[in-house]
Design a protein around this motif. Structure first.
Motif, short mmCIF file in Angstrom:
data_model
loop_
_atom_site.label_atom_id
_atom_site.label_comp_id
_atom_site.label_asym_id
_atom_site.label_seq_id
_atom_site.Cartn_x
_atom_site.Cartn_y
_atom_site.Cartn_z
N GLN A 23 0.98 -1.30 0.05
CA GLN A 23 -0.06 0.05 0.08
C GLN A 23 0.80 1.46 -0.11
N SER A 57 1.32 6.63 2.63
CA SER A 57 1.97 7.77 3.10
C SER A 57 3.13 8.01 2.51
N SER A 99 -0.95 11.38 8.83
CA SER A 99 -2.54 11.55 9.20
C SER A 99 -3.16 12.53 8.33
N LEU A 126 6.17 6.35 1.76
CA LEU A 126 7.50 6.21 2.97
C LEU A 126 6.51 5.20 3.96
N TRP A 127 7.22 4.35 4.79
CA TRP A 127 6.72 3.33 5.58
C TRP A 127 5.80 2.10 4.85
N THR A 128 5.99 2.02 3.67
CA THR A 128 5.44 0.94 2.76
C THR A 128 5.70 -0.33 3.19
N VAL A 170 -6.13 9.90 15.69
CA VAL A 170 -6.90 10.34 14.63
C VAL A 170 -8.27 9.53 14.64
C1 LIG Z 1 5.09 -0.32 11.12
C2 LIG Z 1 4.10 0.73 10.26
C3 LIG Z 1 3.74 0.21 9.08
C4 LIG Z 1 3.14 1.20 8.18
N1 LIG Z 1 2.74 0.68 6.73
C5 LIG Z 1 2.15 1.48 5.88
C6 LIG Z 1 1.69 0.94 4.51
O1 LIG Z 1 1.89 -0.22 4.30
N2 LIG Z 1 1.46 1.89 3.59
C7 LIG Z 1 1.31 3.31 3.95
O2 LIG Z 1 0.83 4.14 3.22
N3 LIG Z 1 1.52 3.81 5.20
C8 LIG Z 1 1.97 2.86 6.15
N4 LIG Z 1 2.39 3.35 7.47
C9 LIG Z 1 2.24 4.77 7.71
C10 LIG Z 1 1.04 5.08 8.61
O3 LIG Z 1 -0.41 5.05 7.93
C11 LIG Z 1 1.31 6.60 9.27
O4 LIG Z 1 2.55 6.51 9.91
C12 LIG Z 1 0.29 7.30 10.09
O5 LIG Z 1 -0.74 7.57 9.39
C13 LIG Z 1 0.85 8.58 10.82
O6 LIG Z 1 1.64 9.52 10.02
P1 LIG Z 1 2.84 9.96 10.28
O7 LIG Z 1 3.83 8.83 10.70
O8 LIG Z 1 3.14 11.04 9.31
O9 LIG Z 1 2.63 10.73 11.63
P2 LIG Z 1 1.87 12.19 11.74
O10 LIG Z 1 0.55 12.35 11.12
O11 LIG Z 1 3.02 13.29 11.77
O12 LIG Z 1 1.47 12.33 13.43
C14 LIG Z 1 2.60 12.64 14.61
C15 LIG Z 1 1.66 12.42 15.93
O13 LIG Z 1 0.76 13.52 15.62
C16 LIG Z 1 -0.58 13.08 16.01
N5 LIG Z 1 -1.66 13.53 15.08
C17 LIG Z 1 -1.54 14.15 13.89
N6 LIG Z 1 -2.45 14.80 13.52
C18 LIG Z 1 -3.50 14.85 14.56
C19 LIG Z 1 -4.61 15.25 14.90
N7 LIG Z 1 -5.43 15.74 13.90
N8 LIG Z 1 -5.17 15.40 16.18
C20 LIG Z 1 -4.81 14.75 17.04
N9 LIG Z 1 -3.30 14.15 16.85
C21 LIG Z 1 -2.72 14.33 15.53
C22 LIG Z 1 -0.46 11.68 15.58
O14 LIG Z 1 -1.43 10.80 16.25
C23 LIG Z 1 0.95 11.21 16.03
O15 LIG Z 1 1.10 10.74 17.33
C24 LIG Z 1 2.93 2.58 8.39
C25 LIG Z 1 3.50 2.88 9.57
C26 LIG Z 1 4.16 2.18 10.50
C27 LIG Z 1 4.58 2.63 11.81
#
Ligand SMILES: Cc1cc2nc3c(=O)[nH]c(=O)nc-3n(C[C@H](O)[C@H](O)[C@H](O)COP(=O)(O)OP(=O)(O)OC[C@H]3O[C@@H](n4cnc5c(N)ncnc54)[C@H](O)[C@@H]3O)c2cc1C
Length: 377
Positions: free
Chosen positions: A135, A138, A144, A167-169, A365
């Motif tokens: 997928q 991200s 988020s 990223l994080w795929t 979220v």
């Molecule tokens: C092990 C792992 C596997 C993954 N696999 C995939 C994958 O296969 N494909 C893919 O596309 N993505 C993947 N992801 C990505 C994942 O979906 C994102 O890491 C996640 O959506 C959070 O985005 P971010 O890391 O950019 O954090 P951010 O969005 O920057 O968030 C940082 C912090 O701020 C908080 N925050 C952000 N916005 C708000 C809000 N509006 N209100 C309250 N708090 C908030 C978050 O809860 C978090 O604590 C994976 C991530 C991990 C860790």
């Protein structure tokens, strides 16, 4: 069968005695000691590639590789009760954990919204194991706030040219295909001007760089697109309306992200690690019993969501399932770690589940989605 709890028995009754006997006989016959050892050793989202291949082949041969898909598309066509019984039985016998993205996420989307050509091309290949999907949503500046994504899809004749990165795929290093969201109209922001594409991973210009996590595993990756040419026809939905398909896919993914079977496996593993580390005292017994009860309650919710047809278009319900399951998963592995801090397994399992409240949308979220659903501003 060992390890079945009262609600699992209820699910079995709903599933039917004949079905139950068939599942038990199949698992008793096909789960070799090697496969069970691979299932027990699993700390991450899925078992080793070798165990997944071997167990997947047995399920494919029996027609059970895609339990929830309709039979018309080669699935088992099971009810929620049947699927729950099967997952609980697999958990109780330490079957390898498959977690195929093709079966769980993109397959159901292609069934719901793909063209006939896409259904004919992709669904049999998912079932046979020829195609493995990852997928690509991200990006470095879009997690988020996913609709901030910037991967560029520039139209060139019948193709799009992709430039940017994901990223994080998860499992991109093993995938033959990626479903992704890209921006096809550079003058738009947010959910406008996106396209949902199905892309072959062997196209020239795709580079995958694995990311090593705290537990030592490499489950996620950075994926770079350096002018990657891919057919514009290989998309779900209209050009510019990719956000609609993405929202459907995210609801599917959240609804089956962490299931009762995954939770039962984790609790069984924590109990096993604790028993290996010494006597399970009354306080620890009580904690395990409490976790058992929480899984039973979660199973009741999962069964209700499935049987009432929730899961694809009910965002608050899928958020609630995702939130409850992943926080419970973490509570189980925290107890396992406290009970067996020096074992090989419990610390790795604990570290692996830290990410569960991040992927498929963070807990914060999902709490926001639930708060909005009950009318909070
Ligand atoms: C092990 C792992 C596997 C993954 N696999 C995939 C994958 O296969 N494909 C893919 O596309 N993505 C993947 N992801 C990505 C994942 O979906 C994102 O890491 C996640 O959506 C959070 O985005 P971010 O890391 O950019 O954090 P951010 O969005 O920057 O968030 C940082 C912090 O701020 C908080 N925050 C952000 N916005 C708000 C809000 N509006 N209100 C309250 N708090 C908030 C978050 O809860 C978090 O604590 C994976 C991530 C991990 C860790």
């Amino acid at each position: 069968m060992d390890g079945c709890l009262p609600l699992a028995e209820d699910a079995a009754d709903l599933a039917g005695g004949e079905f139950r006997a068939e599942v038990d006989a199949f698992l008793g016959r096909e789960l070799t000691e090697d496969l069970r050892a691979a299932g027990r050793a699993t700390t991450g989202l899925k078992s080793s590639p070798e165990a997944c291949r071997a167990w997947g082949d047995k399920l494919r041969a029996r027609g059970w590789y895609a339990p929830s898909w309709p039979t018309a598309f080669g699935g088992a066509g099971w009810t929620t009760a049947q699927r729950l019984y099967f997952e609980n039985a697999c958990a109780a016998r330490d079957a390898p954990l498959l977690q195929s993205s093709g079966v769980r996420t993109i397959g159901p989307l292609i069934i719901a919204e793909g063209t006939r050509q896409q259904q004919a091309r992709y669904l049999p290949a998912i079932l046979s194991g020829a195609h493995e999907w990852c997928q690509g949503f991200s990006e470095p500046q879009a997690g988020s706030d996913l609709s901030a994504l910037t991967l560029r899809a520039e139209r060139d004749g019948d193709d799009f040219i992709l430039t940017g990165s994901k990223l994080w795929t998860s499992f991109a290093q093993y995938a033959t295909h990626m479903f992704l969201l890209a921006r096809c109209d550079p003058n738009t922001r947010g959910g406008e001007g996106l396209v949902f594409l199905l892309v072959e991973m062997n196209r020239p210009g795709i580079e995958v760089r694995p990311i090593r996590f705290l537990d030592g595993e490499c489950e996620t990756n950075e994926v770079f697109f350096n002018g990657v040419r891919t057919p514009a026809a290989d998309r779900i939905g209209a050009i510019g309306e990719g956000w609609k398909a993405a929202k459907t896919l995210m609801a599917i993914a959240r609804g089956n992200n962490t299931t009762t079977g995954v939770l039962r496996r984790a609790l069984r593993a924590a109990r096993h690690a604790a028993a290996g580390a010494g006597d399970i005292d009354a306080r620890l017994s009580e904690r395990f019993a409490h976790l058992d009860l929480r899984i039973d309650l979660f199973e009741a919710l999962e069964r209700r969501a499935g049987s009432s047809g929730l899961g694809i278009d009910d965002a608050p319900a899928t958020s609630a399932l995702k939130l409850l399951a992943t926080e419970l998963h973490q509570a189980i592995t925290e107890t396992g770690l406290e009970a067996a801090p020096w074992s090989d397994f419990a610390p790795a399992k604990y570290l692996a589940t830290r990410a569960a409240t991040i992927y498929s949308g963070t807990s914060e979220v999902h709490r926001n989605i639930l708060a909005r659903a009950i009318g909070c501003p």
